[in-house]
Design a protein around this motif. Structure first.
Motif, PDB file in Angstrom:
ATOM      1  N   ARG A 324       0.829  -1.215   0.000  1.00  0.00           N
ATOM      2  CA  ARG A 324       0.000   0.000   0.000  1.00  0.00           C
ATOM      3  C   ARG A 324       0.859   1.259   0.000  1.00  0.00           C
ATOM      4  NH1 ARG A 324      -3.140  -2.894   3.922  1.00  0.00           N
ATOM      5  NH2 ARG A 324      -2.355  -1.568   5.609  1.00  0.00           N
ATOM      6  N   MET A 325       2.021   1.193   0.651  1.00  0.00           N
ATOM      7  CA  MET A 325       2.926   2.342   0.675  1.00  0.00           C
ATOM      8  C   MET A 325       3.811   2.395  -0.566  1.00  0.00           C
ATOM      9  SD  MET A 325       4.058   2.641   4.698  1.00  0.00           S
ATOM     10  CE  MET A 325       4.405   0.894   4.961  1.00  0.00           C
ATOM     11  N   GLU A 326       3.675   1.393  -1.444  1.00  0.00           N
ATOM     12  CA  GLU A 326       4.416   1.336  -2.708  1.00  0.00           C
ATOM     13  C   GLU A 326       5.929   1.401  -2.480  1.00  0.00           C
ATOM     14  OE1 GLU A 326       2.836   4.394  -5.211  1.00  0.00           O
ATOM     15  OE2 GLU A 326       0.974   3.306  -5.602  1.00  0.00           O
ATOM     16  N   ILE A 327       6.391   0.600  -1.522  1.00  0.00           N
ATOM     17  CA  ILE A 327       7.829   0.483  -1.292  1.00  0.00           C
ATOM     18  C   ILE A 327       8.386  -0.439  -2.374  1.00  0.00           C
ATOM     19  CG2 ILE A 327       9.629  -0.218   0.332  1.00  0.00           C
ATOM     20  CD1 ILE A 327       7.647   0.310   2.573  1.00  0.00           C
ATOM     21  N   LEU A 328       9.403   0.012  -3.082  1.00  0.00           N
ATOM     22  CA  LEU A 328       9.890  -0.674  -4.268  1.00  0.00           C
ATOM     23  C   LEU A 328      11.220  -1.368  -4.019  1.00  0.00           C
ATOM     24  CD1 LEU A 328       9.125   2.166  -6.838  1.00  0.00           C
ATOM     25  CD2 LEU A 328       7.644   0.257  -6.170  1.00  0.00           C
ATOM     26  N   LYS A 359       4.759   4.963   9.825  1.00  0.00           N
ATOM     27  CA  LYS A 359       5.334   6.046   9.030  1.00  0.00           C
ATOM     28  C   LYS A 359       6.796   5.716   8.773  1.00  0.00           C
ATOM     29  CE  LYS A 359       6.089  11.059   9.033  1.00  0.00           C
ATOM     30  NZ  LYS A 359       5.896  12.321   9.808  1.00  0.00           N
ATOM     31  N   LEU A 360       7.185   5.679   7.491  1.00  0.00           N
ATOM     32  CA  LEU A 360       8.533   5.285   7.116  1.00  0.00           C
ATOM     33  C   LEU A 360       9.254   6.421   6.395  1.00  0.00           C
ATOM     34  CD1 LEU A 360       7.926   1.736   5.549  1.00  0.00           C
ATOM     35  CD2 LEU A 360       8.194   2.340   7.954  1.00  0.00           C
ATOM     36  N   LYS A 361      10.556   6.498   6.657  1.00  0.00           N
ATOM     37  CA  LYS A 361      11.428   7.348   5.862  1.00  0.00           C
ATOM     38  C   LYS A 361      12.240   6.432   4.969  1.00  0.00           C
ATOM     39  CE  LYS A 361      15.046  10.883   6.056  1.00  0.00           C
ATOM     40  NZ  LYS A 361      15.948  11.682   6.934  1.00  0.00           N
ATOM     41  N   VAL A 362      12.129   6.627   3.661  1.00  0.00           N
ATOM     42  CA  VAL A 362      12.715   5.717   2.672  1.00  0.00           C
ATOM     43  C   VAL A 362      13.655   6.485   1.754  1.00  0.00           C
ATOM     44  CG1 VAL A 362      12.195   4.152   0.758  1.00  0.00           C
ATOM     45  CG2 VAL A 362      10.684   4.227   2.742  1.00  0.00           C
ATOM     46  N   ASN A 366      16.796   6.785  -6.588  1.00  0.00           N
ATOM     47  CA  ASN A 366      17.556   7.946  -7.051  1.00  0.00           C
ATOM     48  C   ASN A 366      18.366   8.586  -5.928  1.00  0.00           C
ATOM     49  OD1 ASN A 366      16.559   7.836  -9.746  1.00  0.00           O
ATOM     50  ND2 ASN A 366      14.638   8.779  -9.052  1.00  0.00           N
ATOM     51  N   GLY A 367      18.341   7.933  -4.751  1.00  0.00           N
ATOM     52  CA  GLY A 367      19.076   8.464  -3.609  1.00  0.00           C
ATOM     53  C   GLY A 367      18.359   9.570  -2.869  1.00  0.00           C
ATOM     54  N   GLU A 368      17.081   9.825  -3.221  1.00  0.00           N
ATOM     55  CA  GLU A 368      16.311  10.894  -2.589  1.00  0.00           C
ATOM     56  C   GLU A 368      15.434  10.328  -1.474  1.00  0.00           C
ATOM     57  OE1 GLU A 368      16.655  14.043  -3.298  1.00  0.00           O
ATOM     58  OE2 GLU A 368      18.091  13.675  -4.936  1.00  0.00           O
ATOM     59  N   PRO A 369      15.332  11.039  -0.336  1.00  0.00           N
ATOM     60  CA  PRO A 369      14.468  10.560   0.747  1.00  0.00           C
ATOM     61  C   PRO A 369      13.002  10.869   0.464  1.00  0.00           C
ATOM     62  CG  PRO A 369      15.521  12.616   1.375  1.00  0.00           C
ATOM     63  CD  PRO A 369      16.091  12.246   0.037  1.00  0.00           C
ATOM     64  N   ARG A 370      12.128  10.034   0.966  1.00  0.00           N
ATOM     65  CA  ARG A 370      10.698  10.301   0.874  1.00  0.00           C
ATOM     66  C   ARG A 370      10.004   9.687   2.082  1.00  0.00           C
ATOM     67  NH1 ARG A 370       7.473   6.106  -1.721  1.00  0.00           N
ATOM     68  NH2 ARG A 370       8.746   4.301  -2.271  1.00  0.00           N
ATOM     69  N   ILE A 371       8.822  10.198   2.403  1.00  0.00           N
ATOM     70  CA  ILE A 371       8.051   9.725   3.544  1.00  0.00           C
ATOM     71  C   ILE A 371       6.816   8.991   3.024  1.00  0.00           C
ATOM     72  CG2 ILE A 371       6.792  10.364   5.628  1.00  0.00           C
ATOM     73  CD1 ILE A 371       9.776  10.849   5.824  1.00  0.00           C
ATOM     74  N   VAL A 372       6.585   7.777   3.526  1.00  0.00           N
ATOM     75  CA  VAL A 372       5.383   7.011   3.183  1.00  0.00           C
ATOM     76  C   VAL A 372       4.731   6.562   4.480  1.00  0.00           C
ATOM     77  CG1 VAL A 372       6.241   6.227   0.945  1.00  0.00           C
ATOM     78  CG2 VAL A 372       6.743   4.884   2.962  1.00  0.00           C
ATOM     79  N   GLN A 373       3.418   6.430   4.458  1.00  0.00           N
ATOM     80  CA  GLN A 373       2.711   6.063   5.684  1.00  0.00           C
ATOM     81  C   GLN A 373       1.401   5.378   5.348  1.00  0.00           C
ATOM     82  OE1 GLN A 373       2.245   9.770   7.777  1.00  0.00           O
ATOM     83  NE2 GLN A 373       1.755  10.894   5.917  1.00  0.00           N
TER      84      GLN A 373
END
Length: 392
Positions: A324-328, A359-362, A366-373
């Protein structure tokens, strides 16, 4: 009109009398259940359905088969029963020996055509797979080979398209040890596609063996209709890049090979013997593409390895918080609920901080951080449904 429809239906049913179809189906089923074994060995859980390979077998390839068949009917594409018999034998042998990896049309059609030409050159007897009204020695072999070269070029282009847009779908993650004994992640890309290709057979064809076989009379020529089970296989292991990146590179190289084969087909119109060179180039070229990919993967740095600042992800199960958080695949989880994580134990501890929400920090590819929850439901997996690479 009704008679023609009945004959066409019989022609379509002709695919069912070719053993290569049943061997291909059996190989796809066996491959699916074997995949389940090494998925459970790596992650102690089944990832994809054991019928995934079989579903793919009867998938996108059939659409291309129908489209190509319409073209082949209009141009009057013909094969001989001798060539079809050799093709079935070659396809079965390659599937048994090399599974999906050896089922490229470069191998199956290339080898079958070379063997058929040898049968013509050395006057081998192909009985009972030879029409008495059209023996191989009376065939215009050069024209026949040139047509097959162009068909092969077209099928290689289709193979490239299937690899590009379907080869990385539902790639199966796995864990294995590197040469230094460290655990790394990898993906097994394995697909098998069926392309039912309609063709005509000059003479009485299989009607000599089967009374019900459909026969058409066009002018003074007699033809049988048949559906040939073209099977395209693809299998590679990826460990230094994302599956989609690997399939794109391979597809580009297969496309280049198809263009080269088409050019050789054009030249063979003037110099017919070059049609044989086209088959040899197709076989050698497809082998080189696979060999080059394996060497590149062997020499490149591993992508899916344990990280010093988080947890490397190989993928997620369907219908889980991770999906659901689309972690790849290839992304790294650095924080969970505001807590830094390094391994599975850290993940458990952080998830316990809030059992209803995550809540995750991924760090993405591309080496860029993003927040998914996402919210955590009672029936959800406690591990979020992740497949991770850890130092065991």
């Amino acid at each position: 009109m009704e008679t023609i429809i009945v004959e066409v239906v019989k022609g379509i049913g002709s695919i069912l009398v070719q053993p290569a179809l049943y061997v291909s189906i059996l190989i796809a089923i066996i491959a699916g259940f074997n995949r389940i074994k090494w998925e459970r060995k790596s992650f102690h859980v089944r990832i994809h359905s054991p019928w995934q390979e079989l579903k793919g077998f009867f998938g996108l390839g059939i659409v291309f088969g129908v489209a190509l068949s319409i073209i082949m009917v209009f141009v009057g594409f013909t094969l001989t029963i001798g060539w079809i018999a050799i093709f079935n034998v070659v396809l079965i042998v390659l599937l048994i020996v090399g599974l999906f990896r050896m089922a490229s049309t470069a191998y199956t059609i290339g080898i079958a055509s070379l063997v058929y030409y040898a049968a013509y050159y050395f006057d081998w007897q192909l009985a009972p797979f030879e029409d008495r009204m059209l023996p191989i020695r009376d065939l215009y072999i050069d024209n026949f080979m040139i047509v097959i070269v162009f068909v092969l070029a077209l099928l290689l282009a289709v193979e490239a398209f299937l690899i590009q847009f379907s080869g990385a779908n539902q790639a199966s993650p796995m864990l294995r040890k590197s040469g230094r004994g460290k655990w790394i992640g990898a993906f097994q890309l394995r697909r098998l596609w069926l392309l039912p290709l309609v063709c005509f057979i000059p003479g009485h064809g299989f009607a000599a063996l089967f009374d019900w076989w459909p026969i058409f009379q066009i002018g003074n020529q007699t033809f049988s209709i048949m559906v040939l089970p073209i099977v395209i296989g693809f299998q590679q292991q990826v460990q230094s890049q994302l599956p989609a990146q690997a399939t794109h590179k391979i597809a580009v190289r297969v496309t280049s090979l198809s263009i080269l084969i088409a050019l050789l087909g054009v030249v063979s119109i003037v110099i017919p013997i070059l049609s044989l060179l086209a088959f040899i180039v197709a076989i050698a070229g497809r082998f080189w593409i696979s060999y080059r990919h394996r060497n590149e993967e062997r020499d490149a740095a591993f992508k899916f390895t344990p990280q010093t600042d988080g947890i490397m992800v190989l993928g997620s199960r369907e219908n889980t918080p991770a999906s659901r958080m689309e972690i790849l695949a290839g992304e790294v989880i650095m924080e969970v609920n505001g807590m830094p994580v390094m391994d599975r134990e850290d993940l458990y501890e952080a998830l316990n901080e809030n059992r209803a929400y995550c809540k995750l920090k991924v760090r993405d590819n591309n080496g860029e951080p993003r927040i998914v929850q996402t919210a955590i439901h009672e029936e959800d997996s406690f591990e979020l449904g992740l497949f991770m690479v850890e130092s065991k």
